[in-house]
Design a protein around this motif. Structure first.
Motif, mmCIF file in Angstrom:
data_model
loop_
_atom_site.group_PDB
_atom_site.id
_atom_site.type_symbol
_atom_site.label_atom_id
_atom_site.label_comp_id
_atom_site.label_asym_id
_atom_site.label_seq_id
_atom_site.Cartn_x
_atom_site.Cartn_y
_atom_site.Cartn_z
ATOM 1 N N MET A 1 27.988 -23.442 11.764
ATOM 2 C CA MET A 1 28.489 -22.133 11.431
ATOM 3 C C MET A 1 29.216 -22.146 10.093
ATOM 4 S SD MET A 1 29.793 -20.762 15.155
ATOM 5 C CE MET A 1 31.184 -21.834 15.207
ATOM 6 N N PRO A 2 28.599 -22.577 9.050
ATOM 7 C CA PRO A 2 29.297 -22.653 7.765
ATOM 8 C C PRO A 2 29.596 -21.285 7.158
ATOM 9 C CG PRO A 2 27.013 -23.263 7.509
ATOM 10 C CD PRO A 2 27.243 -23.084 8.973
ATOM 11 N N GLN A 3 28.913 -20.239 7.600
ATOM 12 C CA GLN A 3 29.146 -18.941 6.993
ATOM 13 C C GLN A 3 30.399 -18.263 7.548
ATOM 14 O OE1 GLN A 3 26.728 -19.689 9.060
ATOM 15 N NE2 GLN A 3 26.393 -18.072 10.563
ATOM 16 N N LEU A 4 30.980 -18.787 8.612
ATOM 17 C CA LEU A 4 32.170 -18.171 9.191
ATOM 18 C C LEU A 4 33.426 -18.661 8.486
ATOM 19 C CD1 LEU A 4 31.339 -18.378 12.972
ATOM 20 C CD2 LEU A 4 31.219 -16.386 11.494
ATOM 21 N N ASN A 5 34.392 -17.813 8.419
ATOM 22 C CA ASN A 5 35.681 -18.168 7.860
ATOM 23 C C ASN A 5 36.424 -19.025 8.894
ATOM 24 O OD1 ASN A 5 38.070 -18.327 6.519
ATOM 25 N ND2 ASN A 5 38.604 -16.162 6.741
ATOM 26 N N PRO A 6 36.804 -20.268 8.564
ATOM 27 C CA PRO A 6 37.414 -21.141 9.561
ATOM 28 C C PRO A 6 38.866 -20.801 9.887
ATOM 29 C CG PRO A 6 37.272 -22.264 7.474
ATOM 30 C CD PRO A 6 36.563 -20.954 7.304
ATOM 31 N N ALA A 7 39.505 -19.966 9.127
ATOM 32 C CA ALA A 7 40.927 -19.700 9.340
ATOM 33 C C ALA A 7 41.222 -19.116 10.725
ATOM 34 C CB ALA A 7 41.461 -18.802 8.230
ATOM 35 N N PRO A 8 40.574 -18.043 11.184
ATOM 36 C CA PRO A 8 40.929 -17.536 12.518
ATOM 37 C C PRO A 8 40.475 -18.470 13.640
ATOM 38 C CG PRO A 8 39.140 -16.241 11.608
ATOM 39 C CD PRO A 8 39.617 -17.158 10.525
ATOM 40 N N TRP A 9 39.358 -19.176 13.458
ATOM 41 C CA TRP A 9 38.880 -20.066 14.507
ATOM 42 C C TRP A 9 39.776 -21.283 14.656
ATOM 43 C CZ3 TRP A 9 35.868 -17.531 17.421
ATOM 44 C CH2 TRP A 9 35.043 -16.548 16.891
ATOM 45 N N PHE A 10 40.300 -21.765 13.554
ATOM 46 C CA PHE A 10 41.216 -22.904 13.639
ATOM 47 C C PHE A 10 42.503 -22.501 14.349
ATOM 48 C CE2 PHE A 10 44.415 -25.804 11.857
ATOM 49 C CZ PHE A 10 43.851 -26.998 12.290
ATOM 50 N N THR A 11 42.977 -21.301 14.105
ATOM 51 C CA THR A 11 44.186 -20.814 14.778
ATOM 52 C C THR A 11 43.941 -20.669 16.281
ATOM 53 O OG1 THR A 11 44.746 -19.608 12.771
ATOM 54 C CG2 THR A 11 45.910 -18.989 14.772
ATOM 55 N N VAL A 12 42.800 -20.145 16.648
ATOM 56 C CA VAL A 12 42.464 -20.014 18.066
ATOM 57 C C VAL A 12 42.353 -21.395 18.706
ATOM 58 C CG1 VAL A 12 40.636 -19.291 19.645
ATOM 59 C CG2 VAL A 12 41.375 -17.779 17.807
ATOM 60 N N PHE A 13 41.773 -22.322 18.018
ATOM 61 C CA PHE A 13 41.643 -23.693 18.517
ATOM 62 C C PHE A 13 43.014 -24.320 18.760
ATOM 63 C CE2 PHE A 13 41.381 -28.223 17.367
ATOM 64 C CZ PHE A 13 40.574 -28.661 18.396
ATOM 65 N N ILE A 14 43.909 -24.206 17.801
ATOM 66 C CA ILE A 14 45.239 -24.804 17.920
ATOM 67 C C ILE A 14 46.041 -24.139 19.030
ATOM 68 C CG2 ILE A 14 47.438 -25.133 16.707
ATOM 69 C CD1 ILE A 14 45.234 -27.054 15.853
ATOM 70 N N VAL A 15 45.983 -22.816 19.117
ATOM 71 C CA VAL A 15 46.738 -22.111 20.155
ATOM 72 C C VAL A 15 46.204 -22.453 21.542
ATOM 73 C CG1 VAL A 15 47.241 -19.810 21.068
ATOM 74 C CG2 VAL A 15 47.479 -20.251 18.644
ATOM 75 N N SER A 16 44.907 -22.552 21.693
ATOM 76 C CA SER A 16 44.351 -22.887 23.008
ATOM 77 C C SER A 16 44.738 -24.308 23.419
ATOM 78 C CB SER A 16 42.847 -22.711 23.013
ATOM 79 O OG SER A 16 42.248 -23.610 22.110
ATOM 80 N N TRP A 17 44.764 -25.250 22.482
ATOM 81 C CA TRP A 17 45.192 -26.602 22.812
ATOM 82 C C TRP A 17 46.674 -26.648 23.132
ATOM 83 C CZ3 TRP A 17 43.101 -30.738 24.572
ATOM 84 C CH2 TRP A 17 41.744 -30.968 24.386
ATOM 85 N N LEU A 18 47.483 -25.879 22.462
ATOM 86 C CA LEU A 18 48.915 -25.843 22.783
ATOM 87 C C LEU A 18 49.156 -25.280 24.178
ATOM 88 C CD1 LEU A 18 50.468 -24.747 19.378
ATOM 89 C CD2 LEU A 18 50.566 -26.996 20.464
ATOM 90 N N VAL A 19 48.381 -24.290 24.556
ATOM 91 C CA VAL A 19 48.511 -23.739 25.913
ATOM 92 C C VAL A 19 48.098 -24.777 26.947
ATOM 93 C CG1 VAL A 19 47.538 -22.022 27.495
ATOM 94 C CG2 VAL A 19 48.282 -21.340 25.219
ATOM 95 N N LEU A 20 46.990 -25.450 26.715
ATOM 96 C CA LEU A 20 46.547 -26.476 27.662
ATOM 97 C C LEU A 20 47.527 -27.639 27.758
ATOM 98 C CD1 LEU A 20 42.736 -26.560 26.906
ATOM 99 C CD2 LEU A 20 43.856 -25.723 28.970
#
Length: 54
Positions: A1-20
């Protein structure tokens, strides 16, 4: 998925790991009802099987 902006996905990734990771202490404190340590004192009274053809 190189065409997607990684900024919102990285934030979602970090927040989901912090919750877990924040839920891990509750999961690790859970006492399971069927622990193998509860069976240490019991002995099995198994009778040997008699094979009719031996």
């Amino acid at each position: 998925m190189p065409q997607l902006n990684p900024a919102p996905w990285f934030t979602v990734f970090i927040v989901s790991w912090l919750v877990l990771l924040s839920m891990m202490p509750k999961v690790l404190k859970h006492i399971f009802n069927h622990s193998p340590l509860a069976l240490e004192g019991k002995t099995d009274q198994k009778s040997s099987w008699i094979w009719p053809w031996s």
